[in-house]
Design an enzyme around this catalytic site. Sequence first.
Site, PDB file in Angstrom:
ATOM      1  N   SER A 192       0.829  -1.207   0.000  1.00  0.00           N
ATOM      2  CA  SER A 192       0.000   0.000   0.000  1.00  0.00           C
ATOM      3  C   SER A 192       0.867   1.263   0.000  1.00  0.00           C
ATOM      4  O   SER A 192       1.736   1.399  -0.854  1.00  0.00           O
ATOM      5  CB  SER A 192      -0.976  -0.048   1.184  1.00  0.00           C
ATOM      6  N   ASP A 221      -5.467  -3.601  -2.897  1.00  0.00           N
ATOM      7  CA  ASP A 221      -4.464  -3.311  -1.868  1.00  0.00           C
ATOM      8  C   ASP A 221      -3.867  -4.584  -1.244  1.00  0.00           C
ATOM      9  O   ASP A 221      -4.594  -5.490  -0.821  1.00  0.00           O
ATOM     10  CB  ASP A 221      -5.127  -2.476  -0.773  1.00  0.00           C
TER      11      ASP A 221
END
Length: 320
Positions: free
Chosen positions: A82, A198
Site C-alpha cells: 500500500s 491493496d
Amino acid sequence: MRRAAVVLALALSACAGARKESASLQGPPLLPAAPVAPPAPVREPRIALVLGGGAARGFAHIGVIRVLEQERIPVDLVVGTSVGSLIGALYASDRDSFELEWTAFQLERDDLFDFGLVNALVGMGYARGEKLEAFVRTRVKKPDIEQLALPFAAVATDLNWGTRVVLDRGSVARAVRASAAIPGVFEPVQHMGKILVDGGVVDNLPVDVARAKGADVVVAVDISEQVGNTNIKNAVDVMLQATNIMFAVNVERLKKDADVLVSPAVGDVGMLDFSQKKRCVQAGIEAARRAVPQIRAAIELWKSRQRPAAQTAAAVSMGR
C-alpha cells in the site's frame, strides 16, 4: 709425539660420542608446524526494509529511512504494501532520503485521489487511481522495477482468489497503484493478467517476502496500530476504517517474524489526514532512533552465527 697423537685421537672420539648422545636425547627432527588459518571474513548481512500500509500515516516511513541513512545502516532491499510501496518505490528510485522527504512534503491528497461522482456511481471505487499512477510515473526516474537503484517489490492482493501477489518486475507506477488500491476507495487494477487490490488485505507487513528474496536481517515498519476511530461520517470513512481494522489484524500475526519492528506513534492519524505529514515524519524519526540499538544487535547476532561456518571453510581451504 706418539703420546700427543694418542691424546688427540681420544679427544676426537669423545666429541663424536657426545654428538651421538646429544642427537639421541633430542629425538627425531621436528616437522614444520601446520599453517594456522587466519580469522575468516564474514560478509555483511543483506538488510531488508519492509514498509507496511496505512495511507497518510505512511509519511512516518520517511522518518525511519532518514535515520537509517544517518546511522549508516545500509538498506539492500525494499518491500512495501500500500503506501509502503509508494514510499518504498520513491526511495528505491535513487536512495536519497532528502529527495524523498522533499517530494513527500509537496504531496497533497488531491495528487493521489481522483474522486469522481460518476466513478462512485457506476465504477468499482470512488477513485480511479490514475492520479496515483501518474504521480509515481513522474517522480520515479526509471519506468520498470528491474531498473531501480535498489531491489524493490510491491505486494498486492488478487481480488478473484484472495491470494498475495508479489510485484517485482514491470511497471513501477502500475505496481504501486495496484498495491495501494484500497478496496471500495480505489478501483481494482488490471495488472499482470490479474485484478488486483491493496496488498494489505492479505499481507500488510510482508516480512516473509523479504526473506524469500534473500534478506538476512529484516527491519519492518508497522503504522497500523490503534484502530479506534469515533469520527466516521460517510461511506469512505466506513471503508477506510474497515481497511484499517483489516490491516491491524493481519499485522498482529506477521510482525513477530521481523528481526526488528519499528512502530511509529501515528495510530491516531486519520488515513486521509495529509495535514499531519511533519508529525508523522517526526514519529518515524523517533521510533527509528529507539530501534537503532536493536538493529545493530540483530546485525551482530547474524554475523556471530556465520563465523563458525566461515572458519570451518577457511580451515578446509588452508588444508588443501
